[in-house]
Scaffold this active site. Structure first.
Site, short mmCIF file in Angstrom:
data_model
loop_
_atom_site.label_atom_id
_atom_site.label_comp_id
_atom_site.label_asym_id
_atom_site.label_seq_id
_atom_site.Cartn_x
_atom_site.Cartn_y
_atom_site.Cartn_z
N GLY A 1 0.80 -1.23 0.00
CA GLY A 1 0.00 0.00 0.00
C GLY A 1 0.83 1.27 0.00
O GLY A 1 0.50 2.24 -0.69
N SER A 2 1.91 1.29 0.76
CA SER A 2 2.72 2.52 0.85
C SER A 2 3.32 2.86 -0.51
O SER A 2 3.29 4.01 -0.95
CB SER A 2 3.84 2.37 1.88
N SER B 1 -3.21 -3.63 -0.86
CA SER B 1 -2.09 -4.25 -0.14
C SER B 1 -2.45 -5.68 0.25
O SER B 1 -3.57 -5.94 0.71
CB SER B 1 -1.79 -3.43 1.12
N GLY B 2 -1.48 -6.59 0.07
CA GLY B 2 -1.75 -8.01 0.32
C GLY B 2 -1.90 -8.38 1.79
O GLY B 2 -2.76 -9.19 2.15
N THR C 1 12.98 -7.60 -10.32
CA THR C 1 12.57 -8.99 -10.47
C THR C 1 11.31 -9.25 -9.64
O THR C 1 11.25 -8.88 -8.47
CB THR C 1 13.71 -9.93 -10.01
N CYS D 1 1.73 2.29 12.28
CA CYS D 1 2.84 3.15 11.87
C CYS D 1 3.09 4.24 12.89
O CYS D 1 4.19 4.74 13.00
CB CYS D 1 2.54 3.79 10.53
C1 LIG Z 1 -5.25 2.77 4.57
C2 LIG Z 1 -3.84 2.26 4.45
N1 LIG Z 1 -3.08 2.69 3.42
C3 LIG Z 1 -1.82 2.28 3.26
C4 LIG Z 1 -1.24 1.39 4.13
C5 LIG Z 1 0.17 0.93 3.90
O1 LIG Z 1 0.16 -0.38 3.37
P1 LIG Z 1 1.47 -1.30 3.43
O2 LIG Z 1 1.65 -1.70 4.85
O3 LIG Z 1 1.13 -2.45 2.52
O4 LIG Z 1 2.59 -0.49 2.91
C6 LIG Z 1 -1.98 0.91 5.22
C7 LIG Z 1 -1.35 0.03 6.23
O5 LIG Z 1 -1.51 0.21 7.42
C8 LIG Z 1 -3.31 1.36 5.38
O6 LIG Z 1 -4.06 0.93 6.39
#
Ligand SMILES: Cc1ncc(COP(=O)(O)O)c(C=O)c1O
Length: 397
Positions: A72-73, A201-202, A239, A326
């Site tokens: 996701g990030s 995000s997986g 890769t 986070c």
């Molecule tokens: C709404 C949201 N966006 C982005 C992220 C980031 O995803 P990832 O941990 O896969 O980088 C998160 C993870 O906490 C999330 O809850």
């Protein structure tokens, strides 16, 4: 660790056995590089192709609209930076977002502001929901891009993404949505979300960490994000994480097909949790009581330190969270709870309970058994509790 009661599924989830099973050959003897020409490599390329097809079918989009990322990030960084760059090319340097986006969006926006972009952060009000009317008012002739999340990760409120996307489309503005917390919790069909860019995000849907996707409407030409090899149509070199991609595809299929059954199973658990916790003194449910995902509940307990509450729950074998993973470790109160207008001291005393398809009623009962005692103990120790107890109610800002 088998006795752990895991109620922090918005932070991450366990890998499902079916996901693990489909991944295993690619962690074992099918280890070829998908760019290699021999059959071992071609097998990896074939697996990636099939994963892309399966995800596209599950999400109702075109396979060529899916770009695999590390999660996701990365998807949020890629989407926001690229959409801002595309908009700037036509002289549009105004962006619309909200106050309570994930930091992987907010921090990119802050960096863009330093580069001369202007950002309007829409308010989310006490119920944690963006108003479409506010978006309409925020449009300017130089607005080029809008990014708004689908489901908030801390309080679980569902945003009117389809309407927001439709409005952006009508104004000719690119729209990105961070749908990381939505997939598997709300009915999911890309064709009705009206988003040009969508982050997934997986590890939030029982796939491993380190894999995700950015879905990009095929009318949009994004600039490359990582340069190097020709992977992901030359836009995201490196890769491929074949096992992760194969596992992610399985998890996406299961998340989409299992959303209804999961929500039906968890609804009574959510209602029980809410009913029992709201019986406690000086407690507040954060976010709209109705327009929220079934899997997430977020409460604030007056006179409580969130960190102490988490530690005492941990000692009882229960994993919850006080904000997003986070930000835990930082003493700043959650920016999401502050955006709802909660005062700092109350935002500090929050608890996020997030369930998954594996959550059982026995686990919820255990939490309900220990929580009141912990709250009571912490309040007795708090020098502020006597004063708070006799105040009328929480004063929202
Ligand atoms: C709404 C949201 N966006 C982005 C992220 C980031 O995803 P990832 O941990 O896969 O980088 C998160 C993870 O906490 C999330 O809850």
């Amino acid at each position: 660790m088998s006795n752990i009661i895991y109620l922090d599924n918005a932070a991450t989830t366990r890998i499902s056995s079916t996901v693990r099973e489909v991944m295993e050959p690619y962690l074992d003897n099918l280890y070829g590089n998908a760019s290699s020409l021999y059959s071992l490599g071609r097998e990896s390329a074939r697996a990636i192709h099939k994963a892309r097809m399966d995800i596209a079918e599950a999400l109702n989009c075109d396979p060529c609209e899916i770009y695999f990322t590390s999660g996701g990030s990365e998807s949020n960084n890629w989407a926001v930076k690229s959409a801002a760059a595309l908009a700037a090319k036509s002289g549009k340097k105004h962006i619309i977002s909200s106050e309570f986006e994930h930091h992987a969006v907010l921090h990119v926006l802050q960096a863009l502001e330093k580069q001369g972009f202007e950002v309007t952060y829409l308010p989310v009000y006490e119920n944690g929901i963006v108003r479409v009317s506010d978006l309409e008012k925020a449009f300017r002739p130089d607005t080029g891009f809008c990014t708004l999340m689908h489901v908030n990760n801390e309080i679980g409120t569902i945003q009117p993404v389809s309407d927001i996307g439709a409005l952006c489309k009508a104004h000719g503005i690119l729209f990105h949505s961070d749908a990381v917390q939505a997939l598997g919790s709300v009915k999911f069909d890309i064709s009705v979300l009206n988003a040009d860019l969508l982050s997934l995000s997986g590890h939030k849907i029982h796939a491993p960490k380190g894999i995700g996707a950015l879905c990009v409407n095929n009318k949009i030409r994004l600039p490359p994000y990582i340069v190097g090899g020709a992977q992901e149509s030359g836009l995201r070199a490196g890769t491929e994480n074949v096992a992760g991609i194969v596992g992610f595809a399985k998890a996406v299929q299961e998340a989409v097909s299992g959303t209804e059954a999961k929500n039906s199973k968890l609804l009574p658990l959510k209602e029980k949790l809410c009913k029992e916790i709201m019986k406690l003194e000086k407690v507040h449910l954060n976010g709209d009581p109705e327009q929220r995902v079934v899997t997430n509940l977020n409460f604030s307990f007056e006179g409580i330190e969130g960190e102490s509450l988490l530690l005492m729950l941990d000692m009882a074998g229960i994993c919850c969270s006080s904000g997003s993973a986070c930000t835990s470790g930082s003493l700043d109160p959650s920016h999401v709870l502050l955006a709802l207008g909660l005062p700092h001291e109350i935002a500090h005393g929050s608890l996020r309970i997030s369930m998954s398809q594996y959550t059982t009623e026995a686990e919820i009962d255990k939490l309900l058994e220990v929580l009141p005692g912990i709250i009571n103990k912490l309040r007795i120790m708090s020098p502020l509790w006597e004063r708070i107890k006799n105040q009328c109610s929480i004063q929202k800002k």
